[in-house]
Design an enzyme around this catalytic site. Structure first.
Site, mmCIF file in Angstrom:
data_model
loop_
_atom_site.group_PDB
_atom_site.id
_atom_site.type_symbol
_atom_site.label_atom_id
_atom_site.label_comp_id
_atom_site.label_asym_id
_atom_site.label_seq_id
_atom_site.Cartn_x
_atom_site.Cartn_y
_atom_site.Cartn_z
ATOM 1 N N GLU A 156 -1.793 -7.754 2.814
ATOM 2 C CA GLU A 156 -2.661 -6.644 3.056
ATOM 3 C C GLU A 156 -2.993 -5.930 1.606
ATOM 4 O OE1 GLU A 156 -0.056 -7.342 4.906
ATOM 5 O OE2 GLU A 156 -0.028 -5.905 6.645
ATOM 6 N N CYS A 172 2.842 -2.907 8.118
ATOM 7 C CA CYS A 172 4.302 -2.083 7.979
ATOM 8 C C CYS A 172 3.639 -0.863 7.709
ATOM 9 C CB CYS A 172 5.034 -2.839 7.118
ATOM 10 S SG CYS A 172 4.412 -2.658 5.202
ATOM 11 N N HIS A 192 2.643 -7.959 -0.309
ATOM 12 C CA HIS A 192 2.367 -8.203 1.223
ATOM 13 C C HIS A 192 0.704 -8.828 1.201
ATOM 14 C CE1 HIS A 192 5.355 -5.758 3.520
ATOM 15 N NE2 HIS A 192 5.975 -6.208 2.222
ATOM 16 N N CYS A 209 1.840 -0.863 3.918
ATOM 17 C CA CYS A 209 0.405 -1.430 4.203
ATOM 18 C C CYS A 209 -0.358 -0.345 5.067
ATOM 19 C CB CYS A 209 0.484 -2.994 4.778
ATOM 20 S SG CYS A 209 1.112 -4.060 3.684
#
Length: 159
Positions: free
Chosen positions: A58, A86, A56, A89
């Site tokens: 992040e 999410c 992801h 993260c």
């Protein structure tokens, strides 16, 4: 702080656009060292390219920032991300001791700083400051546009 938050969110939006151009869900993130204003980590979604649920935006930005600072603690840093994080993260942000989390669009399906759950409200050993809705319209628009184009392509193939 609002003006500064918008400047860095625009940097994250630029990264989200790169993700979209590469066929990835358009999410971008930057980590900023608050004392200097330097961007020390950048990331955009790479799940399709990397074939990994861990890549992801992040997570990539946090990893890069940690390497830049030479340690896992990102004390005195702010992360700017175009979509509410999410659970994975959000957990990484809490564990890395990020001071502030600034996000753009809310995520009613997986958002873990208020939309579905608020992990920052749980009694962990670190509680980052959360700011949501910065350039929310622009952040939501890039996602909506991406998924609209994806549906149109799928419809064309199915016909």
């Amino acid at each position: 702080m609002i003006h500064t938050d918008e400047v860095y969110m625009k940097k994250a939006l630029e990264l989200a656009q790169i993700a979209a151009e590469q066929g990835e869900v358009p999410v971008g993130a930057v980590v900023v060292k608050d004392s200097t204003g330097e961007i020390i980590g950048r990331g955009f979604n790479r799940r399709e390219y990397g074939r990994s649920p861990l890549t992801h935006a992040e997570m990539i930005a946090i990893e890069q920032a940690s390497r830049k600072l030479g340690g896992w603690r990102l004390i005195g840093c702010t992360i700017y991300v175009t979509l509410e994080p999410c659970p994975m993260c959000a957990g990484a942000m809490i564990n890395s001791r990020i001071q502030r989390v600034v996000f753009g669009a809310y995520d009613p399906k997986a958002g873990s700083f208020g939309s579905v759950v608020d992990l920052s409200a749980l009694p962990y050993n670190h509680e980052p400051q959360i700011v949501g809705g910065v350039l929310e319209g622009e952040c939501a628009d890039i996602l909506s546009s991406f998924f609209k184009k994806l549906r149109e392509r799928k419809k064309a193939v199915d016909q």
